[in-house]
Write an enzyme that holds these catalytic residues in place. Structure first.
Site, short mmCIF file in Angstrom:
data_model
loop_
_atom_site.label_atom_id
_atom_site.label_comp_id
_atom_site.label_asym_id
_atom_site.label_seq_id
_atom_site.Cartn_x
_atom_site.Cartn_y
_atom_site.Cartn_z
CE LYS A 45 10.76 9.19 1.00
NZ LYS A 45 11.46 7.88 1.05
N GLY A 84 1.21 6.10 -2.67
CA GLY A 84 1.57 4.96 -1.51
C GLY A 84 0.23 4.56 -0.62
CB SER A 85 0.17 2.76 2.52
OG SER A 85 0.74 3.72 3.53
N GLY A 94 -0.77 8.22 3.66
CA GLY A 94 -1.67 9.34 2.96
C GLY A 94 -2.72 10.19 3.73
CD GLU A 134 -2.23 5.77 -7.20
OE1 GLU A 134 -3.00 4.88 -6.50
OE2 GLU A 134 -1.15 5.72 -7.66
CB CYS A 171 -2.46 1.30 -5.92
SG CYS A 171 -2.03 1.96 -7.46
CD GLU A 183 -3.58 -1.55 -1.16
OE1 GLU A 183 -3.37 -1.51 -2.31
OE2 GLU A 183 -3.23 -0.83 -0.45
#
Length: 483
Positions: free
Chosen positions: A182, A234-235, A239, A256, A290, A387
């Site tokens: 996706k 992703g974030s 996660g 990750e 990231c 972040e």
């Protein structure tokens, strides 16, 4: 006398966009079960590029069943045969690299120079690299007869859409798994073009399936009982939600996630070289990275000299049309991301840090944010802890290596770090002390498919790239070669 750069636009005509795209399931493009459509827009102009399908739980179920059906044949192929398909995909990516680079820049907003010179070569390189592993899995260190897991569900972000696809799909296929992927809801197009590349390469039906949609589609994929492995980039927030969903099941998981990397400059560092590394570390891909070096830790004795040089360099950065080959900083990916960057930058100023940006004229349409530098930052500031995922750099100072280590590690994240010094012994000492998965010495943002990438703490777990990247897609065998 100064010379201005003349416009040097890349042509959009190399990309043939359809008005609407379906899902790619079992080797064919198909309509979604729910009939819902979403729009993907160019962040530089806000124009609608195309419509795409909002995948439903039923669509995810169809894709997983297609992948499960294809798994038996794909996993039974000799590794050398699977390698031929991966090599073929890599060559087609190279042949279509200009088209794919323009597409990525249109949909993501990043400068064409980065799509063309960084993303696309790395995408092809990952498929070439893992094609080389496909017939050598017995020598990868996971037992003499490692087996694929089955069906991998993969969810990728919007900052490097095609590159993250390559990081996920190439090792999965090399190991004999099949895939349901996706893409991010704001950048689905390069994944849909990749589906066409799979057909062009003659990849067996059902080996790769692409289901587009928003977070609900991703949640349906993560929660599907027919998935054997989940890979997510992703974030950290999402996660954690995925980890909760997968907990208590047999699914393997790699995450990750976010980062708040320290770029550490000592007083013996080559200043001009360090400045280039700082700029690359935080302004590459508009800071949508990231592992971005979003915290600059500079030794007090060279702070003034370094900041003067950094401001001079930032004043030369060109912000504007991502399709112009002269552009250094493109558009922010979405209105939502721009709002997040703006909110955190405003918080930095409100909390007492000194804000500076070079004079630059931002386009009137699209989503833009000027490269920004904050000095007088403390570890308590939000801009030093959270972040930002944008072109915003926070500057902190240190006096001793021990203080640098303490400040660098004072974060819930642990993805990357940079060290700038002429002393190899100091670099190695620092690297052993820093709690980060990837550490660069006198450079930043260097990637290679043979090198593992991943983090600690809230930056996730598992590694992608290199021999280590195979582990996430293999079930190790015991010494007798049995699972």
């Amino acid at each position: 006398m100064t010379f201005d750069y003349a416009p040097a636009p890349e042509s959009r005509s190399v990309v043939d966009l359809a008005p609407s795209y379906g899902l790619f399931i079992d080797g064919e493009f198909t309509e979604g079960a729910g009939g819902g459509l979403r729009k993907t827009v160019s962040p530089a102009t806000e124009e609608v590029l195309a419509e795409y399908t909002q995948g439903t739980a039923d669509d995810v179920d169809r894709a997983v069943k297609a992948a499960r059906k294809a798994f038996a044949g794909w996993s039974a192929l000799p590794g050398a045969e699977r390698a031929k398909y991966l090599f073929r995909i890599a060559r087609i990516i190279q042949e279509r690299s200009r088209e794919l680079a323009v597409l990525e820049t249109l949909d993501n907003g990043k400068p064409i120079r980065e799509s063309r010179d960084a993303d696309l070569p790395l995408v092809a390189a990952h498929f070439f690299y893992y094609a080389g592993w496909a017939d050598k899995l017995a020598y990868a260190g996971y037992g003499p007869n490692p087996k694929p897991l089955g069906v991998a569900g993969q969810v990728i972000p919007w900052n490097f859409p095609l590159l993250m696809l390559a990081w996920k799909i190439a090792p999965a296929l090399a190991c004999g798994n099949t895939v349901v992927l996706k893409p991010a809801e704001t950048t689905p197009l390069s994944a849909l073009f990749f589906a066409d590349i799979c057909r062009q390469a003659g990849l067996p039906k059902g080996v790769v399936n692409i289901v587009t949609g928003d977070g609900a589609t991703g949640a349906a994929l993560v929660g599907h009982p027919g998935i054997d492995k989940i890979a997510f980039t992703g974030s950290t927030e999402v996660g954690k939600a995925i980890a909760r969903t997968v907990a208590g099941t047999d699914k393997k998981l790699t995450l990750e996630l976010g980062g708040k990397a320290a770029n550490i400059v000592f007083d013996d560092a080559p200043i001009d070289q360090a400045v280039e590394g700082i700029v690359n570390g935080i302004f590459f891909n508009q800071g949508h990275v990231c592992c971005a070096g979003s915290r600059l830790l500079v030794q007090e004795s060279v702070q003034d000299e370094l900041l003067d040089a950094l401001k001079r360099r930032m004043a030369t950065l060109r912000v504007g049309d991502p399709l112009d080959k002269n552009t250094d900083i493109g558009a922010i990916n979405s209105a939502e991301q721009l709002a997040r960057i703006t909110e955190l930058a405003d918080a930095g100023a409100a909390e007492g840090a000194e804000r500076w940006s070079p004079a630059c004229e931002l386009p009137s349409s699209g989503y833009w944010f000027a490269p920004t530098l904050f000095t007088g930052v403390t570890q308590a500031h939000r801009i030093a802890r959270e972040e930002i995922f944008g072109p915003v750099l926070s500057v902190l100072t240190f006096r001793t290596p021990e203080e640098a280590v303490a400040k660098a590690n004072n974060t819930p994240y642990g993805l990357s770090a940079g060290i700038w010094t002429e002393k190899g012994s100091r670099m190695l000492w620092m690297a052993n002390k820093l709690r980060a998965g990837v550490i660069w010495s006198n450079t930043f943002n260097k990637f290679d498919p043979a090198s593992p990438f991943g983090g600690y703490k809230e930056s996730g777990f598992g590694r992608e790239g290199g021999r280590h990247g195979l582990e996430a897609y293999l079930a190790p065998s015991n010494p007798e070669g049995e699972r």
